[in-house]
Design an enzyme around this catalytic site. Structure first.
Site, PDB file in Angstrom:
ATOM      1  N   TYR A 141      42.211  34.248  30.382  1.00  0.00           N
ATOM      2  CA  TYR A 141      42.981  35.178  29.557  1.00  0.00           C
ATOM      3  C   TYR A 141      44.351  35.361  30.186  1.00  0.00           C
ATOM      4  CZ  TYR A 141      44.238  39.617  27.249  1.00  0.00           C
ATOM      5  OH  TYR A 141      44.877  40.603  26.522  1.00  0.00           O
ATOM      6  N   ASP A 236      48.802  31.927  36.732  1.00  0.00           N
ATOM      7  CA  ASP A 236      48.793  33.301  36.251  1.00  0.00           C
ATOM      8  C   ASP A 236      48.072  34.138  37.296  1.00  0.00           C
ATOM      9  OD1 ASP A 236      48.478  35.731  35.095  1.00  0.00           O
ATOM     10  OD2 ASP A 236      47.568  35.008  33.230  1.00  0.00           O
ATOM     11  N   LYS A 264      49.779  44.081  37.260  1.00  0.00           N
ATOM     12  CA  LYS A 264      48.779  44.951  37.899  1.00  0.00           C
ATOM     13  C   LYS A 264      49.253  45.534  39.236  1.00  0.00           C
ATOM     14  CE  LYS A 264      45.014  42.611  35.445  1.00  0.00           C
ATOM     15  NZ  LYS A 264      44.402  43.463  34.466  1.00  0.00           N
TER      16      LYS A 264
HETATM   17  C1  LIG Z   1      45.087  36.871  34.350  1.00  0.00           C
HETATM   18  C2  LIG Z   1      45.738  37.834  33.389  1.00  0.00           C
HETATM   19  N1  LIG Z   1      46.891  37.487  32.802  1.00  0.00           N
HETATM   20  C3  LIG Z   1      47.521  38.298  31.957  1.00  0.00           C
HETATM   21  C4  LIG Z   1      46.993  39.522  31.640  1.00  0.00           C
HETATM   22  C5  LIG Z   1      47.736  40.398  30.688  1.00  0.00           C
HETATM   23  O1  LIG Z   1      48.237  41.524  31.338  1.00  0.00           O
HETATM   24  P1  LIG Z   1      48.531  42.865  30.538  1.00  0.00           P
HETATM   25  O2  LIG Z   1      47.223  43.434  30.116  1.00  0.00           O
HETATM   26  O3  LIG Z   1      49.254  43.713  31.542  1.00  0.00           O
HETATM   27  O4  LIG Z   1      49.393  42.499  29.386  1.00  0.00           O
HETATM   28  C6  LIG Z   1      45.796  39.937  32.230  1.00  0.00           C
HETATM   29  C7  LIG Z   1      45.172  41.245  31.953  1.00  0.00           C
HETATM   30  O5  LIG Z   1      45.215  41.847  30.984  1.00  0.00           O
HETATM   31  C8  LIG Z   1      45.149  39.060  33.131  1.00  0.00           C
HETATM   32  O6  LIG Z   1      43.995  39.387  33.702  1.00  0.00           O
HETATM   33  N1  LIG Z   2      40.638  41.636  31.457  1.00  0.00           N
HETATM   34  C1  LIG Z   2      41.781  42.402  31.062  1.00  0.00           C
HETATM   35  C2  LIG Z   2      42.843  42.150  32.071  1.00  0.00           C
HETATM   36  O1  LIG Z   2      42.644  41.762  33.157  1.00  0.00           O
HETATM   37  C3  LIG Z   2      41.426  43.834  30.989  1.00  0.00           C
HETATM   38  C4  LIG Z   2      42.562  44.757  30.708  1.00  0.00           C
HETATM   39  C5  LIG Z   2      42.768  44.999  29.241  1.00  0.00           C
HETATM   40  O2  LIG Z   2      42.925  44.062  28.468  1.00  0.00           O
HETATM   41  O3  LIG Z   2      42.829  46.179  28.865  1.00  0.00           O
END
Ligand SMILES: Cc1ncc(COP(=O)(O)O)c(C=O)c1O
Ligand SMILES: N[C@H](C=O)CCC(=O)O
Length: 427
Positions: A141, A236, A264
């Site tokens: 993701y 990522d 994060k």
């Molecule tokens: C590996 C990774 N990339 C991108 C994202 C996207 O980050 P955000 O939720 O801050 O948009 C997340 C988590 O949501 C993630 O775990």
């Molecule tokens: N797995 C997602 C990001 O790492 C969890 C956070 C979210 O989407 O709210």
């Protein structure tokens, strides 16, 4: 106001009652609790119940919730104003800090979320190479950008919509998915499409189909493949950055990507993301170059203060060694409990992140992760929650420890697991 009452109100006005799908408890059943406050390893809900928290705001809270150093930095920053719309000193210090701790990051652009970081990184990859296709991995993701909601992990996988409606086919067709940890499949794909692939984006340790580390030599193999085909390798590290090691997964596995994304932890709990990498690539970003990307609140002074305070904390000597040892204590302890009860169970862990799977198999692929018993996970989740242990409410999300989790917290978690494991198996 009770959790239930708040959820009823929320459902009337927020889709599914939440502002991010994974919070909704939809796959594990029941209703989410509403957090009133958080401190150290704990959350307290609006009814006063305390939870030992292994979600950590989905990763950022590596030093525990409401750490005094982070809070004080925010309080200091707030006194000077919330947003300026001009450059501020914190952005410069943040760029200096990230580039010092992660050598592949020769230049950085701050953004407001992990999603923004990954979307911007692939725009840069496309702009710089003049190619259109990107490669991603099934179950990984990278936020909710159109290009990434193809065989995606996290909530998309949890709720059974890994390829989201609303993503135009013309866009999805440019995303080539591959199985994670299968170098041969990558070699075959590159043999056919290599000259058209702008970037390959990967979670170097997968954390959105639960936690799956890369097999030995896998990331190195992808590096070689990308170099051979003129494709940019994008790590990522939104989840793994400053989580699995101070220099992220790239330091842990000794692989240098062309571009990386972060989020994060670098925001210390504030909405922050960043992307960066090789100087000659980053100099193509506006206004230095023609590839456009912008943000009204990017580099926000309060967010920079929080992130910098968090990055200061993780640089304490022994921080990652202690975190990894505690994580091991937890996963080994859970494994022993499961073995004692005859429950099919296996764990993965890298630094301060971990995965729990209800299967006998050591999980190293998307196919393994999705074959594990999710019904058993859901019962385990509910039993643990009842006993005040908050695990991620999905079988497809990694768990996180913080430096605030004590041996006593882990002992309490294992006691809860002893009481829960048999019930999880019984169904
Ligand atoms: C590996 C990774 N990339 C991108 C994202 C996207 O980050 P955000 O939720 O801050 O948009 C997340 C988590 O949501 C993630 O775990
Ligand atoms: N797995 C997602 C990001 O790492 C969890 C956070 C979210 O989407 O709210």
């Amino acid at each position: 106001m009770t959790n239930h009452e708040l959820f009823q109100r929320a459902r009337k006005l927020l889709p599914g009652g939440v502002n991010s799908p994974v919070r909704a408890f939809k796959s594990v059943g029941g209703e989410p609790f509403f957090t009133a406050r958080a401190d150290g390893a704990y959350l307290w809900d609006v009814e006063g119940k305390r939870y030992i928290d292994y979600v950590g705001s989905w990763g950022p809270m590596i030093a525990g919730h409401n750490h005094p150093k982070v809070r004080e930095a925010v309080e200091r920053a707030v006194r000077d104003g919330l947003s300026f719309g001009t450059p501020c000193p914190g952005e410069v210090v943040m760029a200096e800090t990230i580039t010092r701790l992660v050598p592949s990051m020769e230049m950085v652009r701050m953004v407001n979320s992990g999603t923004e970081a990954t979307m911007s990184a692939i725009r840069l990859a496309r702009g710089a190479t003049g190619r259109s296709k990107i490669v991603k991995f099934e179950g990984c993701y990278h936020g909710h950008g159109d290009s990434f909601l193809v065989k995606a992990g996290s909530g998309a996988l949890t709720f059974g919509v890994p390829t989201s409606p609303g993503v135009p086919a013309a866009n999805a067709d440019l995303t080539l998915p591959l199985p994670y940890n299968d170098l041969h499949a990558a070699e075959l794909l590159f043999a056919e499409h290599g000259s058209g692939i702008a970037g390959l984006i990967i979670e170097p340790v997968a954390g959105n189909m639960n936690c799956i580390p890369p097999q030995e030599g896998y990331l190195q193999g992808l590096r070689r493949l990308c170099t051979r085909h003129g494709t940019l390798l994008i790590f990522d590290e939104v989840m793994t950055g400053f989580r699995v090691a101070l220099g992220g997964a790239q330091a842990l596995y000794g692989v240098k990507p062309d571009l990386s994304t972060f989020g994060k932890i670098i925001g210390g709990g504030m909405p922050v993301g960043a992307y960066g990498g090789r100087r000659e690539l980053m100099e193509q970003i506006a206004p230095a170059g023609p590839i456009y990307q912008a943000g009204t609140l990017s580099g926000n002074p309060v967010a920079m203060a929080a992130g910098l305070a968090m990055l200061e904390l993780v640089q304490a000597p022994g921080f990652y060694e202690t975190l990894a040892a505690r994580t091991r204590l937890l996963t080994d302890g859970l494994q022993a409990v499961a073995d004692g009860e005859g429950v099919p169970f296996s764990t993965n862990r890298v630094g301060g992140m971990f995965g729990l799977f209800f299967t006998h198999e050591k999980v190293s692929s998307y196919a393994h992760a999705t074959a594990a018993d999710t019904a058993m996970f859901n019962r385990f989740f509910q039993g643990m929650l009842e006993r005040g242990i908050f695990l991620a409410p999905s079988a497809f999300e990694a768990g996180f420890l913080s430096s605030a989790h004590s041996d006593d917290d882990i002992a309490e978690t294992l006691d809860a697991a002893r009481a829960t494991m048999r019930l999880a198996r019984a169904g």
